[in-house]
Design a protein around this motif. Structure first.
Motif, mmCIF file in Angstrom:
data_model
loop_
_atom_site.group_PDB
_atom_site.id
_atom_site.type_symbol
_atom_site.label_atom_id
_atom_site.label_comp_id
_atom_site.label_asym_id
_atom_site.label_seq_id
_atom_site.Cartn_x
_atom_site.Cartn_y
_atom_site.Cartn_z
ATOM 1 N N GLY A 14 10.282 7.933 4.576
ATOM 2 C CA GLY A 14 9.424 8.661 3.849
ATOM 3 C C GLY A 14 7.911 7.195 3.412
ATOM 4 O O GLY A 14 7.677 7.683 2.068
ATOM 5 N N VAL A 15 8.201 6.165 3.944
ATOM 6 C CA VAL A 15 7.204 5.483 4.355
ATOM 7 C C VAL A 15 5.519 5.892 4.108
ATOM 8 O O VAL A 15 5.056 5.365 3.368
ATOM 9 C CB VAL A 15 7.490 4.537 4.505
ATOM 10 N N ASP A 25 7.576 -2.566 -3.599
ATOM 11 C CA ASP A 25 9.354 -2.018 -3.948
ATOM 12 C C ASP A 25 9.592 -2.704 -2.705
ATOM 13 O O ASP A 25 9.509 -2.062 -1.356
ATOM 14 C CB ASP A 25 8.877 -0.085 -4.483
ATOM 15 N N ASN A 69 0.806 -1.157 0.205
ATOM 16 C CA ASN A 69 -0.008 -0.203 -0.189
ATOM 17 C C ASN A 69 0.584 1.109 -0.089
ATOM 18 O O ASN A 69 0.047 2.473 -0.602
ATOM 19 C CB ASN A 69 -0.973 -0.517 1.072
ATOM 20 N N PHE A 70 2.133 1.224 0.134
ATOM 21 C CA PHE A 70 2.874 2.101 1.178
ATOM 22 C C PHE A 70 3.999 2.068 -0.114
ATOM 23 O O PHE A 70 4.184 3.380 -0.358
ATOM 24 C CB PHE A 70 3.161 2.765 2.267
ATOM 25 N N LEU A 71 4.625 1.175 0.155
ATOM 26 C CA LEU A 71 5.730 1.204 -0.978
ATOM 27 C C LEU A 71 5.649 0.633 -2.740
ATOM 28 O O LEU A 71 6.319 0.519 -3.418
ATOM 29 C CB LEU A 71 7.049 0.032 -0.550
ATOM 30 N N PHE A 72 3.977 0.337 -2.803
ATOM 31 C CA PHE A 72 3.657 0.149 -4.462
ATOM 32 C C PHE A 72 4.875 -1.115 -4.594
ATOM 33 O O PHE A 72 4.555 -1.891 -6.008
ATOM 34 C CB PHE A 72 3.691 0.743 -5.672
ATOM 35 N N ASP A 113 2.754 9.335 5.222
ATOM 36 C CA ASP A 113 2.519 10.638 5.249
ATOM 37 C C ASP A 113 1.517 10.367 6.365
ATOM 38 O O ASP A 113 0.371 9.785 7.124
ATOM 39 C CB ASP A 113 2.720 11.527 4.322
ATOM 40 N N SER A 114 1.091 11.646 6.295
ATOM 41 C CA SER A 114 -0.383 11.767 7.406
ATOM 42 C C SER A 114 -1.494 11.173 6.866
ATOM 43 O O SER A 114 -2.520 10.589 7.762
ATOM 44 C CB SER A 114 -1.234 13.312 7.736
ATOM 45 N N THR A 115 -2.084 11.225 5.732
ATOM 46 C CA THR A 115 -2.605 10.317 5.325
ATOM 47 C C THR A 115 -2.717 9.090 5.532
ATOM 48 O O THR A 115 -3.832 8.357 5.872
ATOM 49 C CB THR A 115 -3.127 10.722 3.710
ATOM 50 N N ILE A 170 8.346 6.915 8.823
ATOM 51 C CA ILE A 170 7.926 8.645 9.157
ATOM 52 C C ILE A 170 9.346 8.863 8.147
ATOM 53 O O ILE A 170 9.123 10.063 7.070
ATOM 54 C CB ILE A 170 7.296 9.673 9.751
ATOM 55 N N GLU A 171 10.032 8.750 8.660
ATOM 56 C CA GLU A 171 11.819 8.907 8.176
ATOM 57 C C GLU A 171 11.799 9.250 7.248
ATOM 58 O O GLU A 171 13.081 9.396 6.934
ATOM 59 C CB GLU A 171 12.764 8.588 9.627
ATOM 60 N N VAL A 227 -1.241 7.465 7.830
ATOM 61 C CA VAL A 227 -1.389 6.810 8.904
ATOM 62 C C VAL A 227 -3.004 6.432 9.542
ATOM 63 O O VAL A 227 -3.514 5.594 9.964
ATOM 64 C CB VAL A 227 -1.180 7.780 9.967
ATOM 65 N N ASP A 252 4.544 3.760 15.173
ATOM 66 C CA ASP A 252 5.897 4.397 13.401
ATOM 67 C C ASP A 252 7.282 2.743 13.136
ATOM 68 O O ASP A 252 8.175 3.133 12.532
ATOM 69 C CB ASP A 252 6.792 5.470 13.987
#
Lengths: 88, 646
Positions: free
Chosen positions: A36-37, A21, A16-19, A39-41, A33-34, A43, A69
């Motif tokens: 870049g995986v 990868d 879902n976040f790294l598609f 963002d606020s949406t 977060i650090e 979470v 996190d």
């Protein structure tokens, strides 16, 4: 138990976040977060996934980096939540 | 306002080439076109007649025939300059501002640019010195691109004219793509096209016969040292001076031999400009706005309130379902670079409305956010510094909620998450990019979709590092707000706001935008003001509000900045889905382009289709990938098809 939770959370994060990868080699303790995986949406997407998948309710006060996190923290949080639910 | 092109060097069939180059940018100047050639030099011009309607044809030569100019833009102080030149015995044959530049160059040589107040790009061929001069305005309102090929220099207002030069091929510069996917725009002189460059704002280039070239900056945006005594301490005095400068900047920009209208977004900046311009419009001011179907983007209530208060003749164009998808390929043909937001598309529609209504010139409020510190990023940076002074505070991060009331994802977050998202405490306070680091990191996350081949080509390249390397030595001595303002005004303003959302969208329909807030005298004045007069606490553009509160309805004058946004990925999915989107984001075209990972893009497409109102990263990636694919089709595909046909 925690391992299988972590595996499924990891699969969700990668999908879902790294598609898909996997080249980032996200370690279990890495900050989402650090790195870049997320963002606020993201979470909120993660919270929706946890609630849908594990049938638990995530209170506003629970939505903090200490719980969500990293893969390790998420797995531990879900394990604790589901244990509380089973005991209730 | 117009477009021009040309070459310097030995070129075969030069006149025919100029005809083709000028035809490629005919949209910039639909009223007339002209061509000048002499040995080793050629200039082409497409004219939009605004000043000197009957006698301002270009390219224009002086009486001796040794100086010839092709000019795009306006010199707003040309009346005063002409009087000064007349007093020195100069005689004018036309009523145009173009001839003023020629005389001024004859008097002063390349230093003539220092006296010009305007938005301009021009080429002057000096037959006596056998040299060419290219110049561009201070803030980068008007574009100018160039390429060296076969021993000659070619230049033009848009890249598409340069692609008419035989042998010049469109190829994407991977580093430019990396910069776009990090900084939102390539840093000039780099463009999206490999080996094709842009003359930087406030720069001039002198090319001697034989090709020897020097490029230099003739003006720079600068701020006072942080510890220097403030030039202004009396806020009322500063507000009065601001009002006088802005009124004069608007008056100069109302100069034209055709009616001048105004964009009206509903926000503070365009409302101020419209309010100042309304009494200066002899036949009444005409105003123009975009409205949106979606309530989160629509500002029509404020637009109507302002139009009624000023008594303008107001026209609107609506951006509804399917409208952005319908124009997006054309939008990319004009931006000539991939973009991460769809925001230019409604502006493309708006300039079409102005043209349809018979006007050629509009004022806009662009520039006020850079000059008077209006953007949320300035407040965000201040809150991050505040949080950084007491890491771990559970109270301070709540201030972030005040900054982005229109982002529901943020409003629901805990203080801990807010602090983490904004890197509060994580970014060193002495990082020169401190103010922009969360945005750069958040945007760079879109590079996740880059293909393995592209990542390999980009190994070792760091777009943010290149940005940091371009900062002037004095930057470290400026106040943090001024550092952040510089990053916006020097890079994002010319690279994106004035280009993809400005000149390109207006000129697509032959409309000239004018920007009173970017008058360089006003810019210099604003830069000299103490930071607290601009960003007072967390109230943006404080001094501008003070200076104009008597001419605006109270609700508009006190309105918090609402960033101009348009629906992003949701413009292309579900009922807005278009065949070209499916093709451009499909495996076949992605593999042909070689820039993005088809598997990851497919998942992104599915995710955006299922949840079209997703977060920043997904939306920016979707629009960035789609626009890059359209860029490839528009420029490299078209060229390939042309060569195949030949």
């Amino acid at each position: 138990m925690t391992e299988s939770i972590k595996d499924s959370v990891k699969a969700f994060v990668i999908e879902n976040f790294l598609f898909g990868d996997t080249s980032q080699n996200l370690a279990d303790i890495d900050s989402l977060i650090e790195n870049g995986v997320i963002d606020s949406t993201g979470v909120l997407e993660l919270v929706a996934f946890i609630e849908d998948r594990y049938g638990v309710t995530v209170a506003d006060a629970d939505i903090v980096p200490a719980n969500l996190d990293s893969l390790d923290r998420i797995a531990a949080f879900i394990a604790a939540k589901t244990a509380t639910k089973a005991a209730a | 306002m117009c477009g021009f092109d040309g070459y310097f060097g030995d070129v075969r069939h030069g006149r025919a080439l100029l005809e083709r180059m000028t035809a490629a940018i005919a949209h910039r100047g639909p009223d007339e076109h002209g061509v000048f050639t002499a040995k080793g030099i050629g200039l082409g011009h497409a004219r939009l007649s605004i000043v000197g309607l009957g006698d301002g044809q270009q390219p224009m030569s002086d009486q001796s025939g040794t100086l010839t100019i092709a000019f795009n833009g306006e010199i707003f102080n040309y009346v005063e300059l002409r009087e000064q030149l007349r007093a020195k015995g100069r005689r004018f044959r036309t009523s145009s501002d173009t001839e003023v530049i020629l005389h001024l160059y004859d008097e002063m040589g390349e230093d003539c640019v220092s006296l010009l107040n305007g938005d301009f790009a021009f080429a002057i061929y000096d037959g006596r010195r056998r040299q060419l001069m290219l110049a561009r305005d201070r803030m980068g309102v008007r574009p100018l691109f160039y390429v060296r090929h076969g021993g000659a220099l070619y230049f033009a207002s848009e890249v598409k004219a340069l692609l008419e030069v035989p042998g010049v091929e469109a190829e994407l510069d991977p580093r430019a793509l990396d910069q776009i996917f990090t900084l939102w725009a390539p840093i000039a002189p780099r463009t999206a096209f490999r080996d094709i460059y842009e003359l930087e704002p406030a720069s001039l280039m002198i090319v001697k016969d034989g090709g020897a070239t020097t490029t230099r900056s003739y003006w720079s945006l600068t701020y006072p040292d942080r510890d220097a005594p403030p030039r202004y301490t009396d806020e009322r005095e500063a507000a009065e001076q601001l009002r006088a400068l802005l009124t004069e900047a608007t008056r100069l920009r109302m100069r034209a031999d055709v009616p001048v209208g105004s964009y009206l977004s509903g926000g503070l900046d365009s409302s101020v400009i419209s309010a100042l311009a309304a009494p200066m419009a002899p036949e009444g001011l005409r105003t123009f706005s975009v409205t949106f179907d979606s309530a989160e983007h629509d500002e029509s209530a404020f637009q109507n309130e302002m139009a009624q208060a000023l008594g303008t003749r107001h026209s609107t164009v609506n951006c509804g379902d399917g409208d952005i998808a319908a124009v997006f390929p054309e939008v990319i043909r004009f931006t000539e670079r991939p973009i991460l937001r769809t925001a230019p598309a409604p502006l493309y529609k708006l300039s079409g409305l102005v043209r349809q209504q018979g006007l050629k010139v509009v004022l806009t409020g662009e520039g006020a956010d850079e000059v008077f510190a209006g953007y949320d990023i300035f407040k965000e940076s201040r809150v991050r510094r505040f949080c950084g002074r007491q890491p771990g505070s559970r109270i301070r991060p709540h201030l972030f909620r005040k900054l982005y009331p229109y982002l529901p994802g943020l409003q629901q977050q805990s203080a801990e998450y807010l602090a983490s998202f904004f890197g509060a405490g994580n970014v060193p306070l002495d990082d020169p990019l401190f103010s922009h680091r969360p945005r750069l990191n958040g945007t760079a996350a879109t590079k996740l979709f880059f293909s393995a081949e592209l990542r390999e080509q980009l190994a070792g390249f760091d777009a943010a590092e290149e940005l940091a390397s371009r900062l002037p030595a004095a930057f470290a001595r400026w106040h943090p707000l001024h550092q952040a303002q510089y990053l916006e005004a020097r890079f994002l303003l010319p690279g994106y706001i004035l280009s993809s959302q400005g000149d390109r969208m207006a000129m697509a329909h032959g409309i000239e935008g004018r920007f009173p807030f970017l008058d360089h005298g006003l810019v210099e004045f604003a830069a000299s003001l103490p930071p607290e007069m601009k960003l007072k606490g967390l109230v943006e553009k404080h001094i501008l509000r003070e200076a104009t509160k008597d001419i605006l309805p109270r609700a508009i004058g006190r309105r918090t900045k609402q960033p101009y946004r348009a629906p992003d990925s949701q413009s292309f999915v579900g009922r807005n889905a278009a065949d070209y989107v499916e093709a451009a984001m499909g495996e076949q075209q992605l593999r042909a382009g070689g820039l993005f990972d088809p598997r990851a893009v497919s998942k992104l497409h599915q995710k955006c289709s299922a949840r079209p109102t997703g977060g920043f990263r997904d939306n920016a990636a979707f629009v960035g990938i789609l626009s890059t694919q359209l860029w490839l089709q528009s420029f490299t595909g078209a060229r390939r098809r042309q060569s195949d046909a030949a």
